[in-house]
Design an enzyme around this catalytic site. Structure first.
Site, PDB file in Angstrom:
ATOM      1  N   LYS A 111       0.858  -1.190   0.000  1.00 49.81           N
ATOM      2  CA  LYS A 111       0.000   0.000   0.000  1.00 49.81           C
ATOM      3  C   LYS A 111       0.891   1.236   0.000  1.00 49.81           C
ATOM      4  O   LYS A 111       1.867   1.312   0.759  1.00 49.81           O
ATOM      5  CB  LYS A 111      -0.869  -0.030   1.244  1.00 49.81           C
ATOM      6  CG  LYS A 111      -1.654   1.235   1.519  1.00 49.81           C
ATOM      7  CD  LYS A 111      -2.648   0.953   2.626  1.00 49.81           C
ATOM      8  CE  LYS A 111      -3.139   2.204   3.296  1.00 49.81           C
ATOM      9  NZ  LYS A 111      -4.136   1.913   4.323  1.00 49.81           N
TER      10      LYS A 111
HETATM   11  C1  R5P Z   1      -3.224   4.860   8.499  1.00 46.77           C
HETATM   12  O1  R5P Z   1      -2.097   4.723   8.870  1.00 46.77           O
HETATM   13  C2  R5P Z   1      -3.982   3.741   8.116  1.00 46.77           C
HETATM   14  O2  R5P Z   1      -3.127   2.697   7.790  1.00 46.77           O
HETATM   15  C3  R5P Z   1      -4.981   3.902   7.006  1.00 46.77           C
HETATM   16  O3  R5P Z   1      -5.448   2.627   6.715  1.00 46.77           O
HETATM   17  C4  R5P Z   1      -4.473   4.494   5.727  1.00 46.77           C
HETATM   18  O4  R5P Z   1      -3.804   5.691   5.926  1.00 46.77           O
HETATM   19  C5  R5P Z   1      -5.589   4.683   4.708  1.00 46.77           C
HETATM   20  O5  R5P Z   1      -6.510   5.581   5.152  1.00 46.77           O
HETATM   21  P1  R5P Z   1      -6.697   6.999   4.473  1.00 46.77           P
HETATM   22  O6  R5P Z   1      -7.351   6.751   3.164  1.00 46.77           O
HETATM   23  O7  R5P Z   1      -7.556   7.745   5.424  1.00 46.77           O
HETATM   24  O8  R5P Z   1      -5.339   7.615   4.287  1.00 46.77           O
END
Ligand code: R5P
Length: 293
Positions: free
Chosen positions: A203
């Protein structure tokens, strides 16, 4: 005694038909074991090879951030629109219906809160508990260039070893600290390191310039985080561009659960990811749904 009167005596061994073995379609995942591929198939839709992951794990270091104060009220109604839920084991056990049968990406690293140095994470879940919870992947933060870079990489490689032993994929989450640059060069470095060291998928954040080089140089699927809340049209454009440039999906949180119409937004994101809607088509779809027309 067994009833054998109606046993059919003829057999057809299809002697002229070679045995079929469908290749596993997910990038870089063809050599994984069956259990691993089966779990990945709960995350990435077998129909499109892509995923809409709903990320709600922010509380593990941020506490009850806006939109996640009551996950039972705001998030559970969205589950039917997601391919996968990304959450902590606390939220999974306390709030998530066990009737949810799609993918679960379980946050398994943690330690520091927003009040401390975030890269100082440890493995926070035993793989035995991840298996007990029947999750589809373990998600671990990797802080390339961060103060505790090596420790975070070591967290990931230990989970990769355990995951390979039991058939549980690992999602390497590239963390961008305040001091780290968010550009294609950094993302290529961070995602490639995760993949080289065994992450099953990775990711990262979308970058406007050169994102296609990030996906091209990462040998396993990439999903993008949503990042900070943007206007819905901009978030849909970002998702569209990421998909067009080789991402296998999104792992989106705030741009969905902080939207004015979260159910409409997650469905619009799904249209972009799975059906190739353009940003304009997706935004119109969002507006129609959110206005109830
Ligand atoms: C944050 O550290 C989390 O891992 C979230 O899953 C990630 O950042 C994705 O969330 P967002 O779309 O709010 O950035």
């Amino acid at each position: 005694m067994a009833d054998t009167d109606d046993l059919k005596e003829t057999h057809d061994y299809h002697l002229t038909v070679p045995q079929q073995a469908e290749p596993f379609p997910l990038k870089g995942c063809h050599a994984l074991d069956w259990g691993m591929q089966n779990r990945l198939s709960k995350i990435f839709s077998p129909a499109t090879g892509r995923t809409v992951m709903l990320a709600v794990d922010h509380g593990y270091f941020m506490g009850p951030t806006t939109g996640l104060e009551r996950i039972d009220v705001t998030i559970n109604p969205l589950l039917k629109f997601a391919d996968t839920l990304m959450c902590t084991r606390g939220v999974l056990r306390a709030l998530t219906p066990a009737t949810f049968t799609k993918g679960i990406s379980l946050r398994v690293s943690g330690g520091p809160s927003i009040l401390k140095e975030l890269s100082d994470e440890r493995i926070a879940v035993d793989i035995e508990d991840a298996l007990r919870l029947n999750v589809s992947a373990m998600a671990v933060q990797v802080f390339i260039g961060g103060e505790h870079e090596t420790q975070s990489v070591h967290n990931m490689t230990r989970l990769v070893d355990q995951g390979l032993r039991y058939g549980l994929p690992v999602l390497g989450v590239t963390a961008v600290g305040k001091e780290l640059t968010r550009d294609a060069k950094y993302m290529r470095l961070a995602t490639r390191i995760c993949a080289e060291l065994g992450a099953t998928f990775v990711k990262t954040y979308y970058v406007a310039k050169g994102f296609e080089t990030v996906t091209a140089s990462c040998p396993v699927p990439i999903v993008i985080a949503g990042g900070k809340k943007q206007p819905e049209a901009d978030a849909l454009t970002m998702a569209y561009q990421a998909i067009q440039q080789g991402a296998a999906g999104v792992d989106m949180g705030r741009n969905i659960f902080q939207s004015n119409a979260p159910a409409a937004m997650i469905q619009a994101v799904g249209k972009v990811v799975h059906e190739g809607f353009t940003p304009r088509e997706a935004y119109e779809f969002y507006q129609d749904l959110s206005s109830g027309s």
